[in-house]
Write an enzyme that holds these catalytic residues in place. Structure first.
Site, PDB file in Angstrom:
ATOM      1  N   ASP A  19     -12.540  15.258  -5.573  1.00 52.95           N
ATOM      2  CA  ASP A  19     -12.448  16.486  -6.368  1.00 52.95           C
ATOM      3  C   ASP A  19     -13.659  16.520  -7.296  1.00 52.95           C
ATOM      4  O   ASP A  19     -14.552  15.668  -7.172  1.00 52.95           O
ATOM      5  CB  ASP A  19     -11.125  16.488  -7.149  1.00 52.95           C
ATOM      6  CG  ASP A  19     -10.576  17.901  -7.355  1.00 52.95           C
ATOM      7  OD1 ASP A  19     -11.361  18.778  -7.771  1.00 52.95           O
ATOM      8  OD2 ASP A  19      -9.381  18.112  -7.112  1.00 52.95           O
ATOM      9  N   ARG A  40       3.007  -1.438  10.656  1.00 58.19           N
ATOM     10  CA  ARG A  40       4.160  -1.605  11.550  1.00 58.19           C
ATOM     11  C   ARG A  40       4.421  -3.017  12.062  1.00 58.19           C
ATOM     12  O   ARG A  40       5.602  -3.386  12.205  1.00 58.19           O
ATOM     13  CB  ARG A  40       4.053  -0.586  12.695  1.00 58.19           C
ATOM     14  CG  ARG A  40       4.301   0.824  12.192  1.00 58.19           C
ATOM     15  CD  ARG A  40       3.735   1.878  13.102  1.00 58.19           C
ATOM     16  NE  ARG A  40       2.273   1.890  13.047  1.00 58.19           N
ATOM     17  CZ  ARG A  40       1.512   2.744  13.734  1.00 58.19           C
ATOM     18  NH1 ARG A  40       2.078   3.639  14.510  1.00 58.19           N
ATOM     19  NH2 ARG A  40       0.199   2.693  13.619  1.00 58.19           N
ATOM     20  N   LYS A  72       0.850  -1.193   0.000  1.00 58.52           N
ATOM     21  CA  LYS A  72       0.000   0.000   0.000  1.00 58.52           C
ATOM     22  C   LYS A  72       0.889   1.246   0.000  1.00 58.52           C
ATOM     23  O   LYS A  72       1.728   1.436   0.878  1.00 58.52           O
ATOM     24  CB  LYS A  72      -0.912   0.038   1.220  1.00 58.52           C
ATOM     25  CG  LYS A  72      -1.803   1.284   1.234  1.00 58.52           C
ATOM     26  CD  LYS A  72      -2.798   1.269   2.379  1.00 58.52           C
ATOM     27  CE  LYS A  72      -2.292   1.916   3.642  1.00 58.52           C
ATOM     28  NZ  LYS A  72      -2.280   3.388   3.626  1.00 58.52           N
ATOM     29  N   ASP A  93      -3.217   4.361  -2.284  1.00 60.88           N
ATOM     30  CA  ASP A  93      -4.170   4.893  -1.294  1.00 60.88           C
ATOM     31  C   ASP A  93      -4.092   6.425  -1.310  1.00 60.88           C
ATOM     32  O   ASP A  93      -3.570   7.034  -0.383  1.00 60.88           O
ATOM     33  CB  ASP A  93      -3.804   4.311   0.074  1.00 60.88           C
ATOM     34  CG  ASP A  93      -4.731   4.767   1.190  1.00 60.88           C
ATOM     35  OD1 ASP A  93      -5.864   5.197   0.896  1.00 60.88           O
ATOM     36  OD2 ASP A  93      -4.303   4.689   2.359  1.00 60.88           O
ATOM     37  N   LYS A  97      -6.929   8.372  -2.000  1.00 57.35           N
ATOM     38  CA  LYS A  97      -8.242   8.910  -1.559  1.00 57.35           C
ATOM     39  C   LYS A  97      -8.643  10.149  -2.345  1.00 57.35           C
ATOM     40  O   LYS A  97      -8.851  11.232  -1.775  1.00 57.35           O
ATOM     41  CB  LYS A  97      -8.212   9.230  -0.061  1.00 57.35           C
ATOM     42  CG  LYS A  97      -7.876   8.053   0.845  1.00 57.35           C
ATOM     43  CD  LYS A  97      -7.984   8.457   2.313  1.00 57.35           C
ATOM     44  CE  LYS A  97      -7.680   7.335   3.273  1.00 57.35           C
ATOM     45  NZ  LYS A  97      -6.253   6.958   3.319  1.00 57.35           N
ATOM     46  N   THR A 154     -11.562   6.981  10.137  1.00 61.36           N
ATOM     47  CA  THR A 154     -11.683   6.542  11.534  1.00 61.36           C
ATOM     48  C   THR A 154     -11.142   7.591  12.498  1.00 61.36           C
ATOM     49  O   THR A 154     -11.317   7.469  13.700  1.00 61.36           O
ATOM     50  CB  THR A 154     -10.961   5.200  11.771  1.00 61.36           C
ATOM     51  OG1 THR A 154      -9.687   5.270  11.167  1.00 61.36           O
ATOM     52  CG2 THR A 154     -11.737   4.050  11.204  1.00 61.36           C
TER      53      THR A 154
HETATM   54  O1  C5P Z   1       1.096   0.404  11.101  1.00 64.87           O
HETATM   55  P1  C5P Z   1      -0.392   0.174  10.979  1.00 64.87           P
HETATM   56  O2  C5P Z   1      -0.770  -1.270  10.805  1.00 64.87           O
HETATM   57  O3  C5P Z   1      -1.153   0.844  12.106  1.00 64.87           O
HETATM   58  O4  C5P Z   1      -0.763   0.921   9.610  1.00 64.87           O
HETATM   59  C1  C5P Z   1      -2.062   0.930   9.141  1.00 64.87           C
HETATM   60  C2  C5P Z   1      -2.130   1.652   7.846  1.00 64.87           C
HETATM   61  O5  C5P Z   1      -3.516   1.810   7.529  1.00 64.87           O
HETATM   62  C3  C5P Z   1      -1.564   3.069   7.824  1.00 64.87           C
HETATM   63  O6  C5P Z   1      -1.103   3.334   6.495  1.00 64.87           O
HETATM   64  C4  C5P Z   1      -2.738   3.934   8.164  1.00 64.87           C
HETATM   65  O7  C5P Z   1      -2.629   5.229   7.623  1.00 64.87           O
HETATM   66  C5  C5P Z   1      -3.846   3.172   7.451  1.00 64.87           C
HETATM   67  N1  C5P Z   1      -5.173   3.409   7.993  1.00 64.87           N
HETATM   68  C6  C5P Z   1      -5.524   3.162   9.309  1.00 64.87           C
HETATM   69  N2  C5P Z   1      -6.792   3.384   9.730  1.00 64.87           N
HETATM   70  C7  C5P Z   1      -7.689   3.843   8.889  1.00 64.87           C
HETATM   71  C8  C5P Z   1      -7.376   4.101   7.553  1.00 64.87           C
HETATM   72  C9  C5P Z   1      -6.091   3.862   7.129  1.00 64.87           C
HETATM   73  O8  C5P Z   1      -4.705   2.729  10.095  1.00 64.87           O
HETATM   74  N3  C5P Z   1      -8.913   4.004   9.297  1.00 64.87           N
END
Ligand code: C5P
Length: 231
Positions: free
Chosen positions: A65, A210, A33, A60, A62, A119
């Protein structure tokens, strides 16, 4: 080998870190992603490079426009070889339909996903932008709008996946972040689900960052998660 379920979130600020990560894993273990930070720093060339190495890319960005601009941005993104990309459902029905029609005209058609309510938004944040509906109702309204407008699915919290599975007939793809394998650090995520729980709730793809990118051995971390979900 089953089709991939995981998209690893490449939340890096430079191309080299993304390339270093991609060298440690394989396209049959994970898609990648690429979000606004990495895309803005590294540009379309990185997307093409990683797609050419066989990785499925979830771009991603998003988009939100006027309809013609979104349609053209999606067409440009598709030419980079992306597998999946997204737009904000708050762009409204005409923007969504125009986007879906533009994507349908492409020879290599990527999966088009809608973002419902971020979220990071809560009831107070929604009120401040004039939305008085309950958060879950707003998510459902926007997901239905995505389906009616011809999109393939939505990005949603794993916690919302079951509600959408129940309310919206298949085929409707759900892509869920906020995933943590059993025992993994939460980082800044508050309400998480395990990969198995999210799939059980109807998620089609899991976005995980992560727990994979910061693992001492990312390939082993991916292998462990894929084994847990039977891939
Ligand atoms: O490191 P982690 O697993 O928390 O990363 C989750 C990924 O999903 C990040 O790129 C974050 O920006 C994205 N994301 C999220 N929650 C959302 C939408 C996107 O954690 N509601």
């Amino acid at each position: 080998m089953s089709p991939i379920k995981i998209f690893t979130a490449l939340d890096y600020d430079n191309a080299q870190s993304a390339l270093d990560f991609a060298a440690k894993v394989t396209p049959d273990q994970t898609g990648l992603k690429i979000g606004k930070e990495l895309f803005t720093a590294a540009g379309p060339a990185l997307v093409e490079t990683l797609a050419a190495r066989g990785f499925k890319i979830f771009l991603d960005l998003k988009f939100h426009d006027i309809p013609v601009t979104v349609a053209k941005a999606l067409t440009a993104a598709a030419s980079l070889g992306v597998y999946m990309f997204n737009v904000h459902c708050l762009g409204g029905p005409v923007m969504l339909q125009t986007a879906a029609e533009a994507v349908a005209r492409l020879s290599q058609r990527p999966i088009l996903i809608g973002v419902t309510v971020l979220t990071s938004m809560d009831a107070a944040q929604l009120q401040a932008v004039g939305v008085s509906a309950k958060l879950e109702d707003e998510v459902l309204r926007l997901a239905r709008l995505a389906k009616e407008s011809g999109l393939d699915g939505v990005v949603c919290s794993a916690r919302e996946a079951q509600m959408l599975t129940d309310a919206i007939p298949a085929p409707f793809i759900k892509v869920t972040p906020g995933i943590r394998p059993q025992g993994a650090a939460l980082n800044d995520q508050k309400r998480v689900m395990t990969p198995q729980e999210a799939l059980k709730a109807g998620a089609d793809y899991l976005v995980i960052g992560r727990p994979i990118t910061q693992a001492p051995d990312p390939q082993a971390a991916l292998q462990a998660i894929n084994a847990q979900i039977g891939i």
